[in-house]
Structure formats: C-alpha cells, structure tokens
Design an enzyme around this catalytic site. Sequence first.
Site, mmCIF file in Angstrom:
data_model
loop_
_atom_site.group_PDB
_atom_site.id
_atom_site.type_symbol
_atom_site.label_atom_id
_atom_site.label_comp_id
_atom_site.label_asym_id
_atom_site.label_seq_id
_atom_site.Cartn_x
_atom_site.Cartn_y
_atom_site.Cartn_z
ATOM 1 N N SER A 157 -7.134 10.876 -17.599
ATOM 2 C CA SER A 157 -6.358 10.269 -18.687
ATOM 3 C C SER A 157 -7.159 10.371 -19.971
ATOM 4 O O SER A 157 -8.399 10.419 -19.944
ATOM 5 C CB SER A 157 -6.061 8.793 -18.378
ATOM 6 O OG SER A 157 -5.545 8.122 -19.516
ATOM 7 N N TYR A 163 -8.352 0.019 -15.630
ATOM 8 C CA TYR A 163 -7.753 1.355 -15.595
ATOM 9 C C TYR A 163 -8.655 2.362 -16.305
ATOM 10 O O TYR A 163 -8.958 3.435 -15.773
ATOM 11 C CB TYR A 163 -6.376 1.305 -16.252
ATOM 12 C CG TYR A 163 -5.666 2.633 -16.322
ATOM 13 C CD1 TYR A 163 -4.993 3.149 -15.226
ATOM 14 C CD2 TYR A 163 -5.658 3.378 -17.511
ATOM 15 C CE1 TYR A 163 -4.330 4.373 -15.296
ATOM 16 C CE2 TYR A 163 -5.008 4.596 -17.584
ATOM 17 C CZ TYR A 163 -4.350 5.091 -16.478
ATOM 18 O OH TYR A 163 -3.695 6.297 -16.554
#
Length: 678
Positions: free
Chosen positions: A555, A568
């Site tokens: 990501s 995350y």
Amino acid sequence: MSDQTPGDLIARSNRLGADARNTNYAGGNTSAKGTATDPVTSEPTELLWVKGSGGDLGTLTEAGLAVLRLDRLRSLVAVYPGVEREDEMVAAFDYCLHGKGGAAPSIDTAMHGLVDAAHIDHLHPDSGIALATAADGEALTKECFGDKVTWVDWRRPGFQLGLDIAEVKRNNPQAIGVILGGHGITAWGDTSDECERNSLEIIRTAEQFLASHGKAEPFGAVVPGFEALPESERRARAAALAPVVRGLASTDAPQLGHFDDSDVVLEFLSREKLQPLAELGTSCPDHFLRTKVRPLVVDLPGTAPLEDVVTRLKELHVAYREEYAAYYDRHATPESPAMRGADPAIVLVPGVGMFSFGKDKQTARVAGEFYVNAINVMRGAEAVSTYAPIAESEKFRIEYWSLEEAKLQRMPKPKPLAGRVALVTGAGSGIGKAIAERLGAEGACVVVADLNADGARAVAEGIGTTDRAISVVADVTDADAVQAAVDAAALAFGGVDLVVNNAGLSISKPLLETTEKDWDLQHDVMAKGSFLVSRAVAKTMVEQGMGGDIVYISSKNSVFAGPNNVAYGAAKADQAHQVRLLAAELGEHGIRVNGVNPDGVVRGSGIFAQGWGAQRAAVYGVEEKDLGAFYAQRTLLKREVLPEHVANAVFALTGGDLTHTTGLHVPVDAGVAAGFLR
C-alpha cells in the site's frame, strides 16, 4: 450413397466420443458420404464429410468437419506415387475440398474416402487395441469375431492404409470392420445407425472376449512394498514430490503437471510386470504421441524414505534423457525434425501414483488419460496373450513425422503466462479477484485462495474449468492451511510459479482507540500471513528449480503516514520490507520478489465494503459514496484507482518484460507525492 445430413454424423460422433470405452480424447475419426448441390454447376455432387485434423469426437461440431469432393479424392489413386512418398497426398487433399472445405483434412481422410461404405468410424477403444497389440492378434481376432471382423497388419496411417482397408472390405463382403494391428479399429455401415451399431458390436465383443478368456492376474503378483500407500499419506507424498518431478520434466521446456492415483494406476504400479511392460511403451499412435516412447519408472517401493525417492528420481531422469537422446540418434534421418525435448511426459512412482506433463494443464491431463488407456490395453493383451506394441522405429517415424511437425508449427503462439501456476490469496473478491482474472486471461493456471469458499469458487469458475483454475479455502494466518493450499496447487498443476500476497483487511482507528486485538489481527493477516505464504511457496519454487515470482500487494500507506491507521500502516510497512529482504535472499534461486503500492481502492474492494470505507470517509469528513472521488482529487492525475489497475501492475511485473527486476515497489496511486519512494 447416403442422403443423411452432417448432423447425423455429428450426433453419432458425439455419442461415440462421450464413452471412454469407445475411443480416447481427440482420438479416431468418423465420416459420412452424401450428396449436395454444387453452387457453381447447380448439379448434385458426391461429398465426404469427415472429422478434420485435431478436435475430439465427443465435442465435434460441424466446424470441425472437412468436406471433400469424392470424385476428386478418388482420382488421387491414379496419381498416388507409392508408400515412400505418400505424405505428399495430404497436400493433395486441399485440391479436393468442396467450397471452403471446412476443417483441415487429417491423415486418415484417404481411408474414409476410398473405403466403399457410406459411413465409417475409426476408433481407439482399449479392448480393440488390446487385440491389436497381442502377439497373436490376428489369430485372436479370428477366434473372437470369426469372419465378421478381419485383421489388417500394422501400417502407419496414410493413403496406403486407406487402399489396404478398401481392398480388405472388397474381399470380405461379410465383414463389418477390421482390427488394425497395433492401432485400433475401423467399422462401416450403409447408414449412420448401422455404422454405430457395428462399431459398438466390435468394441463390446472384444471386451467380452477379453473378460471371458483372460487370466486373472495379467500383470503378475503384487510386489511387497509396492502396494498403494494409504490415501492421506499417498497424497501428502505426491504433493511433496510434484514440484521436484515437475522441475525435472521441465528441463527442456516449462511443463504443467497432472496427478493420478486412481485404482487402475496404483494396481499397475504394484505388480511384478510394471518394469518390463513400461519399458515396451505404448502402441497406438495417439497414445505415444502424448506419452512419449516410454515412461520414467521409479524403482523404489512406496515406503522408501522421501529423500531417497528424490535422489533416485534425479538419477533416473539423467538416465532417461540419455536414453531418449540415444533413441533419437538411432532412428533420425537428415530429414527428421530436431529433437523436441528429452524429458519424460509420464513419471510413475509406485505406492504414490502417476505424474503426467504437457505444455498446458489439459495436455498434461490428457497425457495421463492416454497412459491409463495404455495400461488397459496392456492388461487386455497380457490377459489373453503377450503385449507386443509396434516397433520402436515405427514409433519414431510417427513421433518425428513431418506432418506431425507441421501440425505443431500451426499451433497458436502461447499467451505470456502460459505454463505458469499462480496462487493468489484473498482472491474471492476485490483486488484479488481482479488479479486472479487477469493472470488467468494471460494464460496462467490460477489457484484462487480465500477464506470465503463460495467467493473463491465463483472466481475460479469464472476463469474456466479445473484445467484453468481451482479454488481453495485458506486462512493465511494458519501455517497448516497455507501449506494445504500450496499442496493443492502441486496436486492440481504440479507446483507454483507465481504467488500474489493479497489477503488483507483494515481497521481504521486512532492510536488510543486501537486495541491489541486490532493490532494482532492486521499483523497476523498481512505481515505474518505474507511470511507464511512466501515461505511455503519459496520452498516449492526452490525444489522446482524454475525460478518464480512473489508479489506483495502492499500500500502507499507502507511509506505514507496516513491518519488513524497505525496498525494497518505498520503491517503494510512490514510487507514492504519483506519484499526487499526476500528479493535479496531468493535471487540466487531465480525468484523475483516485487511489490505493488496502491492508493485506496474503493469500488470493488472487499476491504472497503467491510467497513473500512465508512471509517476512512469519517476520517476525511466526506460521504462514503464520495470517497473514491475524494481519493482521486488528491492525486496528481486526478484518477480513481480500481482493482483492475492493481491487476495490471501485477501482470507488468510477472508477464515477461521485467525479467531483471526484483526488490521493486510499483506505485498504483494515480500520483500521491507523499507516497513517492525515496
């Protein structure tokens, strides 16, 4: 002359081809003669409709038929130059086509055109080939059928064989067909129904003859230690061996694998005649064209230590390649095509089963099916006589036939990922689904792994049959479940070449609201899960010795400190550094490790649909429905990132153009300056 339509021929072909007792996949051909109006002269013209080159009787359609003018086809007899030049006659068939002619005529076209019968079936039933390969097959044919079915000595398929069968039929008006030595059967009839009845009568009569006259143990006694292992132990050993065997079978060209541990295979592998019969090889041309001249047979019991089996496999593989090269040198002429590859197509491991290989999964599976046909043939021949296949020199003439080489050259160019096996985690929806579908579309066989069994199954079925994709339920946080998924890939396709670590989830909370459970869950799935998957597939890739690709879907948050996502972002940063660490460690094995850093993918995302979208929308103070547009507006390109854009990046990394790239992270974020790599 028949007045029945090609539709009757297709229906008969489909019925015959639907039953494996009648003929093997893509084996044999059928025909019908009839009349049609010539569009040029408006006169009735005698035509032959015959299954064209390639294709399969069970799935034959009208597009698979070649259509030829009988007057021109029969005129070829007058210009036939003799058996030494009969291959030239195949090119002459093109001058006999009616109109556009349909499919390319096969080598058996002459038989169908020259034999004086309205309908003809040429088939490869195991029972018929058993008689055809028996040492005293001619006498057994007489005993089995009387004068109703006659014997034709082995001759390579072609124009002369057509002339031979035509003469046999003229001289035996009472006959309904023939047994072709070393090859199969041919039957005929005045109507389509009569022809089909005659074919089935020959096949079933041969079956009954073998059953009633055959001895009980045609393969001999069971060899102690060579019995089938218990199913769970057998399949675990097969999964462990599959990558090793596949790597050996791919020495000359990448191959996909298929595993078969059916009763018929395991029984053959346990008997004392295994080695001598396997050494003789198969006989019917369709069989050995797909299984090669003979299989590689492991000469150890199923109970032998796994490391001993691996060592012996490698020794036997070296010997097999030397023997195959010697076989080529014994029979090759200056006109022969170059040797295509010296690796085995069939590998037999007593106690475990049969591994078969081919350029794609269907070819690998069909090769295994053909060897099962060969086992059935050997059993039948040994039950009533001695198995005596055609000579090795004849096998070579067909395997390296110029016409067979021309057929191979007509094959379409393979897709970029053809011959590769991809395992995609979290592939039941969203980004994983898009990646699995793209890799499948580019030719890969895909293992669709997901916690959601229904979602994974739907994605796999959308990609294609089990020759193209399978689904597995996999919890990436469980090492045993991960290994089970890798084992499933090994049993289905032979191993793994490409893995995409995509499984993930996200919980958006500020630090003070993030619980230990939130932290552990996200790190278990993405950091630990990626580690477990990479560790398992790297072992398989090293054993294969074929290199490979590991791709992490990380990501932009792995390098960009976004608000309220500490767990995350930290897990994604862990994944991102795994890419660098594994690229450095696995490079010596030809394994490339790269990553993809997407921005938020809203539309089609499983993560966003499970609450992450609402959480992130609240953080940024926008409506959830506007989140994708919000993300787009903060990028340099002002474009929303969709699942297919991430899939495009995965293909770019693995499709063959970036062969010298490893340790790279590819941003797929439409341009987020804060996420630029430094």
